[in-house]
Design an enzyme around this catalytic site. Structure first.
Site, PDB file in Angstrom:
ATOM      1  CD  GLN A   1      -2.739   1.358   2.298  1.00 12.65           C
ATOM      2  OE1 GLN A   1      -2.160   1.843   3.429  1.00 12.65           O
ATOM      3  NE2 GLN A   1      -4.081   1.238   2.319  1.00 12.65           N
TER       4      GLN A   1
ATOM      5  CB  CYS B   1      -4.496   7.451   6.268  1.00 12.96           C
ATOM      6  SG  CYS B   1      -3.877   7.850   7.837  1.00 12.96           S
TER       7      CYS B   1
ATOM      8  CG  ASN C   1     -11.771  -1.846   6.524  1.00 18.33           C
ATOM      9  OD1 ASN C   1     -11.140  -0.611   6.875  1.00 18.33           O
ATOM     10  ND2 ASN C   1     -11.356  -2.576   7.558  1.00 18.33           N
ATOM     11  N   GLY C   2     -14.294  -2.606   8.587  1.00 18.42           N
ATOM     12  CA  GLY C   2     -14.728  -1.961   9.675  1.00 18.42           C
ATOM     13  C   GLY C   2     -15.477  -3.053  10.499  1.00 18.42           C
TER      14      GLY C   2
ATOM     15  NE  ARG D   1     -10.343  -0.686  15.334  1.00 21.45           N
ATOM     16  CZ  ARG D   1     -11.155  -0.431  15.869  1.00 21.45           C
ATOM     17  NH1 ARG D   1     -11.214   0.070  17.261  1.00 21.45           N
ATOM     18  NH2 ARG D   1     -12.559  -0.096  15.384  1.00 21.45           N
TER      19      ARG D   1
END
Length: 312
Positions: free
Chosen positions: A76, A106, A205-206, A230
């Site tokens: 990335q 980000c 994602n999330g 995470r």
């Protein structure tokens, strides 16, 4: 969730459960461990395109590829200058990689205030030029972005379409706005709208910390796969839980420690593994006391001793 391969340009992942790029965490050893636990695709940490172009050795170190890694090699990069991104993407440092992801998500002020990361959500024209520039590398290109900057301006569908039109072969949509950082509920509807806007694969994602979370996110968004961030930091064996790979957590962490020492040296391994084992202690008995001792460990020998007394 249903496991399936994902077609990314001419590439094909082994499944649709991916490890997110995580600054400070997804080094070569961690990526290899997650891949062996079942992750279908793993990315390097976020790498500065400008750092690569200007020959930063510390930046190049982030591109280490694990020995024996036989999956898709993905990195990335981040930046906001199309010409710099093109030079980085076409340069020799990224030559070993099959897939380049562009960070447009980000939320950190240091990145955002420099016009990079999620700041590109402010400028569709520039974001499109960045994607087109990276695509000139001839490699597969993905884009990771957030659903918007604030909840009153969700742009997930429009931005997804922009990515596809600019040449992206896959997108990953983080279902939170920039101002939420990593807190708050994931907006599944915004991810679903992105999915419905494009024909390329969409990864959600999330908020994934369990197999059930992954299944719910797929069900609620219609996405082609999930990306875990995470949740993998706290329990890298989440990939094994989802994909059915057998594992022994204690042995995994012991091997992670030894391979990190071998790859990065004593000092880095000591600091890094103190941090990682502290994550792995989440919800364990006496976690606070063990963490306090762990953070004072001056050597990896002491880290090994503490690790030996932990029951996973």
């Amino acid at each position: 969730m249903q496991l399936k391969k994902i077609k990314i340009a001419s590439l094909e992942s082994k499944n649709n459960v991916f490890l997110a790029p995580l600054a400070g965490y997804t080094n070569a050893v961690f990526r290899k461990m997650c891949y062996e636990l079942g992750a279908g695709l793993t990315y390097t940490e976020m790498v500065s395109a400008k750092g690569l172009v200007y020959g930063s050795e510390k930046t190049k170190e982030l591109l280490a590829i694990p020995d024996g890694y036989n999956g898709i090699k993905a990195c990335q990069i981040f930046g906001a200058d199309p010409s710099v991104l093109e030079r980085a993407a076409c340069g020799e440092d990224l030559a070993p990689f099959d897939l380049i992801d562009i960070n447009m998500g980000c939320p950190m002020p240091k990145i955002y205030n420099n016009g990079e990361g999620s700041a590109l959500l402010n400028d569709f024209a520039l974001a499109g030029k960045v994607i087109s520039a990276v695509k000139k590398s001839g490699k597969a290109v993905s884009v990771k972005f957030r659903i918007g900057l604030t909840e009153d301006k969700i742009i997930s569908a429009e931005f997804a379409k922009l990515c596809e039109d600019s040449g992206a072969d896959m997108i990953c949509v983080h279902g939170r706005t920039r101002d939420k950082i990593y807190s708050g509920a994931v907006d599944c509807g915004a991810i679903e709208r992105a999915k419905n806007a494009v024909g390329i694969p969409v990864i959600a994602n999330g908020g994934i910390f369990s197999s059930a979370d992954a299944g719910k996110l797929i069900e609620r968004t219609g996405a082609d796969g999930v990306m875990i961030a995470r949740g993998a930091m706290f329990r890298p064996w989440i990939f094994a839980k989802i994909t059915g790979v057998e594992y022994d957590a204690k042995s995994l962490v012991e091997r992670q420690l030894e391979e990190t020492v071998k790859a990065y040296g004593e000092r880095f391994a000591c600091v890094y593994m103190r941090k990682m084992i502290a994550f792995y202690l989440k919800n364990k008995p006496n976690a606070a006391a063990i963490r306090a001792r762990l953070m004072q460990a001056p050597t990896t020998d002491e880290v090994r001793l503490i690790l030996n007394g932990i029951e996973f």
